[in-house]
Design a protein around this motif. Structure first.
Motif, mmCIF file in Angstrom:
data_model
loop_
_atom_site.group_PDB
_atom_site.id
_atom_site.type_symbol
_atom_site.label_atom_id
_atom_site.label_comp_id
_atom_site.label_asym_id
_atom_site.label_seq_id
_atom_site.Cartn_x
_atom_site.Cartn_y
_atom_site.Cartn_z
ATOM 1 N N ASN A 1 33.662 46.114 54.445
ATOM 2 C CA ASN A 1 32.687 45.453 53.585
ATOM 3 C C ASN A 1 31.753 44.517 54.349
ATOM 4 N N LYS A 2 32.203 44.044 55.512
ATOM 5 C CA LYS A 2 31.333 43.135 56.265
ATOM 6 C C LYS A 2 30.052 43.835 56.711
ATOM 7 N N LEU A 3 30.086 45.183 56.780
ATOM 8 C CA LEU A 3 28.900 45.947 57.136
ATOM 9 C C LEU A 3 28.014 46.195 55.919
ATOM 10 N N LEU A 4 28.619 46.173 54.712
ATOM 11 C CA LEU A 4 27.903 46.641 53.524
ATOM 12 C C LEU A 4 27.568 45.541 52.520
ATOM 13 N N PHE A 5 28.559 44.686 52.179
ATOM 14 C CA PHE A 5 28.409 43.781 51.040
ATOM 15 C C PHE A 5 28.701 42.328 51.423
ATOM 16 N N ASN A 6 28.094 41.439 50.675
ATOM 17 C CA ASN A 6 28.515 40.044 50.717
ATOM 18 C C ASN A 6 29.752 39.884 49.836
ATOM 19 N N SER A 7 30.489 38.801 50.028
ATOM 20 C CA SER A 7 31.714 38.571 49.265
ATOM 21 C C SER A 7 31.427 38.566 47.762
ATOM 22 N N GLY A 8 32.206 39.363 47.021
ATOM 23 C CA GLY A 8 32.091 39.417 45.580
ATOM 24 C C GLY A 8 30.900 40.206 45.071
ATOM 25 N N SER A 9 30.073 40.754 45.967
ATOM 26 C CA SER A 9 28.860 41.452 45.557
ATOM 27 C C SER A 9 29.020 42.955 45.731
ATOM 28 N N TRP A 10 28.236 43.715 44.968
ATOM 29 C CA TRP A 10 28.204 45.166 45.155
ATOM 30 C C TRP A 10 26.797 45.620 45.551
ATOM 31 N N SER A 11 25.973 44.685 45.947
ATOM 32 C CA SER A 11 24.631 44.994 46.438
ATOM 33 C C SER A 11 24.713 45.243 47.942
ATOM 34 N N ASP B 1 43.283 39.735 46.862
ATOM 35 C CA ASP B 1 42.848 38.453 46.314
ATOM 36 C C ASP B 1 42.221 38.679 44.936
ATOM 37 N N PRO B 2 42.582 37.903 43.927
ATOM 38 C CA PRO B 2 41.978 38.077 42.592
ATOM 39 C C PRO B 2 40.471 37.878 42.646
ATOM 40 N N TYR B 3 39.752 38.691 41.904
ATOM 41 C CA TYR B 3 38.286 38.591 41.874
ATOM 42 C C TYR B 3 37.873 37.410 40.992
ATOM 43 N N LYS B 4 37.010 36.557 41.540
ATOM 44 C CA LYS B 4 36.577 35.364 40.797
ATOM 45 C C LYS B 4 35.055 35.265 40.760
ATOM 46 N N GLY B 5 34.386 36.389 40.877
ATOM 47 C CA GLY B 5 32.926 36.372 40.925
ATOM 48 C C GLY B 5 32.309 36.525 39.557
ATOM 49 N N ASP C 1 37.350 47.006 39.062
ATOM 50 C CA ASP C 1 35.967 47.142 38.587
ATOM 51 C C ASP C 1 34.988 46.928 39.742
ATOM 52 N N LEU C 2 35.264 45.934 40.588
ATOM 53 C CA LEU C 2 34.394 45.653 41.727
ATOM 54 C C LEU C 2 34.356 46.833 42.690
#
Length: 319
Positions: free
Chosen positions: A195-205, A238-242, A251-252
């Motif tokens: 994900n470090k290549l693709l997304f910011n934390s908690g984001s799907w953009s 880790d539980p999603y808190k975004g 879902d994320l």
């Protein structure tokens, strides 16, 4: 710079919250249908492998039956030769006894007739056995040819997947050391992007660098229209808190997989029917979630490339 990134992230989250429930529901339905298709393709591959193993076992059984038939034929030949020797001996005895008494002559004549009948029966049995052996050999040759054709098709698909893996590795060379790996196993090619290549934390953009990697991957996939493309999203535990719009990690992970699919669909040469998006959440880790390094490896997108099995299925149906 940090304030600017935070502002961009806030804008993206605000825009994503505007997506209607109908679009989200449509995506969920499409995901369910594509997941079923992926499961069917996986089952087809496993069924094909089982059928190939069964065919190999049948071939071994047929070879054993053929060897046993050859052994029985050789025994019949041996018995036939022994009977011929006995006949010659009886003929000699007949000639000697012919001089002594008509009773003995009649007795030997009866034995000769019986022996001749036995010889005729053995000759018929030998002829029938030879005919059965020919049919068995013909069937064995036919089965062997079909197995060879099946193995050739499978070998060709393996070679194509190796070539695909090499082409992807070459196209994504610039992303080595940035959380991207390409490997081939079990007849499939796996492209893993952390994900470090693709997304910011908690984001799907997908970020600029990640989009560039996905586009370069799409260029290779566009040249391979006979490949099924499964995009799986994975998270750590880790539980999603975004965004409150999401129900959790599962879902994320689904939204992240769908985001990659949408980028690939921008390439008009990629058939959308070949694409499947799936969210696996935290339930398919590749490392321990007890360390930060392990969690980073688990937060990833996996692109799983599978050859289509139509040709192999046709060969199996023809056998």
């Amino acid at each position: 710079m940090i304030k600017r990134l935070s502002l961009i992230a806030l804008i993206l989250v605000t825009l994503s919250s505007c997506v209607s429930k109908k679009i989200y529901t449509d995506l969920e339905d499409k995901y369910a249908n594509l997941k079923k298709e992926n499961r069917r393709l996986t089952d087809d591959l496993e069924s094909t492998t089982a059928d190939k193993n069964k065919l190999a076992n049948d071939l071994n059984s047929l070879q054993a039956a053929y060897d046993e038939a050859v052994k029985e034929r050789d025994q019949l030949r041996s018995d036939y030769a022994a009977s011929q020797t006995n006949l010659e001996n009886l003929k000699a005895s007949y000639e000697a006894l012919e001089k002594n008494s008509s009773a003995e002559i009649a007795k030997n004549s009866k034995k000769n007739r019986e022996l001749l009948a036995q010889l005729e029966a053995k000759e018929q049995a030998l002829a029938a056995e030879n005919e059965r052996l020919q049919k068995l050999k013909k069937e064995l040759d036919s089965r062997s040819q079909r197995v060879a054709e099946l193995e050739s098709v499978i070998a060709a698909k393996d070679a194509n997947m190796r070539a695909l893996k090499d082409a992807i590795s070459k196209a994504l060379t610039n992303f080595e050391g940035k959380g991207l790996t390409v490997e081939q196993r079990d007849g499939k090619v796996y492209v893993s992007m952390e994900n470090k290549l693709l997304f910011n934390s908690g984001s799907w953009s997908v970020g600029t660098e990640g989009r560039k990697a996905v586009n370069q991957l799409g260029n290779v996939l566009a040249e391979n229209p006979d490949i099924a493309i499964l995009i799986e999203g994975h998270t750590d535990n880790d539980p999603y808190k975004g965004n409150a719009q999401l129900s959790g990690n599962w879902d994320l992970s689904t939204k992240r997989a769908t985001a990659i699919v949408n980028i690939l669909r921008e390439n008009a040469s990629i058939n959308p029917e070949n694409l499947t998006a799936a969210g696996r959440g935290e339930y398919a880790p590749i490392a321990s979630n007890d360390t930060a390094e392990g969690k980073a490896k688990n937060r990833r997108i996996e692109v799983i490339l599978t050859p289509k099995l139509d040709e192999i299925s046709k060969l199996l149906n023809d056998i």
